[in-house]
Design a protein around this motif. Structure first.
Motif, short mmCIF file in Angstrom:
data_model
loop_
_atom_site.label_atom_id
_atom_site.label_comp_id
_atom_site.label_asym_id
_atom_site.label_seq_id
_atom_site.Cartn_x
_atom_site.Cartn_y
_atom_site.Cartn_z
N GLN A 38 14.23 12.17 -50.27
CA GLN A 38 15.07 13.32 -50.61
C GLN A 38 14.82 13.81 -52.03
O GLN A 38 15.25 14.91 -52.39
CB GLN A 38 16.54 12.94 -50.43
N TYR A 52 9.53 14.16 -44.87
CA TYR A 52 9.76 13.21 -43.78
C TYR A 52 8.44 12.86 -43.11
O TYR A 52 7.55 13.71 -43.02
CB TYR A 52 10.68 13.83 -42.73
N ARG A 65 11.89 19.99 -45.98
CA ARG A 65 13.13 20.74 -45.86
C ARG A 65 13.60 21.10 -47.26
O ARG A 65 13.41 20.33 -48.20
CB ARG A 65 14.15 19.81 -45.21
N PRO A 86 18.00 18.35 -48.66
CA PRO A 86 18.27 17.26 -47.72
C PRO A 86 19.71 17.16 -47.27
O PRO A 86 20.00 16.53 -46.27
CB PRO A 86 17.86 16.01 -48.51
N THR A 87 20.63 17.79 -48.01
CA THR A 87 22.04 17.70 -47.63
C THR A 87 22.49 18.89 -46.79
O THR A 87 23.63 18.94 -46.37
CB THR A 87 22.93 17.60 -48.87
N SER A 88 21.62 19.82 -46.58
CA SER A 88 21.98 20.99 -45.78
C SER A 88 21.50 20.78 -44.35
O SER A 88 20.90 19.76 -44.02
CB SER A 88 21.32 22.24 -46.35
N ASN A 89 21.75 21.77 -43.52
CA ASN A 89 21.24 21.74 -42.16
C ASN A 89 20.14 22.75 -41.96
O ASN A 89 19.99 23.33 -40.89
CB ASN A 89 22.39 21.94 -41.18
N SER A 90 19.37 22.96 -43.00
CA SER A 90 18.22 23.84 -42.89
C SER A 90 17.19 23.20 -41.96
O SER A 90 17.10 21.97 -41.87
CB SER A 90 17.61 24.08 -44.27
N PRO A 91 16.42 24.01 -41.26
CA PRO A 91 15.44 23.45 -40.32
C PRO A 91 14.28 22.76 -41.03
O PRO A 91 13.99 23.04 -42.19
CB PRO A 91 14.96 24.66 -39.54
N LEU A 92 13.64 21.87 -40.32
CA LEU A 92 12.44 21.22 -40.82
C LEU A 92 11.23 22.12 -40.63
O LEU A 92 11.12 22.85 -39.65
CB LEU A 92 12.19 19.91 -40.07
N PHE A 108 7.10 21.75 -40.30
CA PHE A 108 6.16 20.69 -39.94
C PHE A 108 4.72 21.04 -40.31
O PHE A 108 4.31 22.21 -40.27
CB PHE A 108 6.21 20.43 -38.44
N TYR A 128 11.65 8.75 -45.09
CA TYR A 128 11.96 10.04 -45.65
C TYR A 128 12.25 9.91 -47.14
O TYR A 128 12.59 8.83 -47.63
CB TYR A 128 13.12 10.72 -44.91
N LEU A 159 11.60 8.75 -36.59
CA LEU A 159 11.52 8.84 -38.04
C LEU A 159 11.01 7.54 -38.64
O LEU A 159 11.57 6.46 -38.38
CB LEU A 159 12.90 9.18 -38.61
#
Lengths: 114, 115
Positions: free
Chosen positions: A50, A33, A94, A97-103, A105, A48, A45
């Protein structure tokens, strides 16, 4: 150590010139991203990606372009069409991209255009 | 659409005092919530996250946050702050109803710890 490397840390350009910001990750993450940060506005944003060879526009894509030729790399080009390019630019990645794992940076590139 | 509001742009506090940074979100479906910290001229680091389970989430550096579904809030707290906690803090939300589980960030809260 795994991480995200952004270079350069500071970048100065004259108005009307295109400039490319580098972002490299060795975390083996699928998604990458680009965010723009301006004082008091949080993160917005830009683009991005994926998966390799595919990318989508974010909320403020006008005046920017990206490529994703390799999994590890996601360079951002700020073109002369971007009306107000001076900002702090952050790259993130990340695992899925389809999960809610943290970014995760990078440390950012501060671009100043005069 | 989802959104995040951080109600305070700046929070000054004396060292060793408690602090609460407020975050409210809007989303029509299940949410996933994050707090990040940013030190000057650096990227963001994850402090803590709520994905499911216990509504009280503990993070790094002694911070914790509580997910309150009825009030759509995810406030960040620390019982005793240090000078080194001076930084900008961002609340972020993700949900299952947007393609790619994109994160939406709040505008940030600058925590200023005074000696």
């Amino acid at each position: 150590d795994g991480g995200i490397t952004q270079s350069p840390k500071y970048l100065f350009r004259k108005e009307g010139q295109n400039v490319t910001l580098s972002c490299e990750q060795n975390l083996n993450h699928d998604a990458m991203y680009w965010y723009r940060q301006d004082p008091g506005q949080g993160l917005r944003l830009i683009y991005y990606s994926q998966i390799v060879n595919d990318f989508q526009k974010g909320d403020i894509a006008e005046g920017y372009s990206v490529s994703r030729e390799k999994k590890e790399s996601f360079p951002l080009t700020v073109t002369s069409a971007q009306k107000n390019p001076t900002a702090f630019y952050l790259c993130a990645s990340r695992t899925d991209p389809t999960s809610n794992s943290p970014l995760h940076f990078g440390n950012g590139t501060r671009l100043t255009v005069t | 659409a989802q959104s995040v509001t951080q109600l305070d742009s700046q929070v000054p506090v004396f060292e060793e005092a408690p602090v609460e940074l407020r975050c409210n979100y809007s989303s029509s479906v299940s949410v996933y919530l994050f707090w990040y910290v940013q030190y000057p001229n650096q990227g963001l680091q994850l402090l803590l996250k709520y994905l499911s389970g216990s509504t009280l989430v503990k993070g790094i550096n002694g911070f914790e946050a509580e997910f309150n579904k009825s009030q759509t809030s995810f406030h960040l707290r620390k019982p005793s702050v240090h000078i080194s906690d001076t930084a900008e803090y961002f609340c972020a939300v993700s949900s299952d109803n947007n393609a790619g589980n994109m994160l939406t960030f709040g505008g940030g809260t600058r925590l200023m710890v005074k000696p």
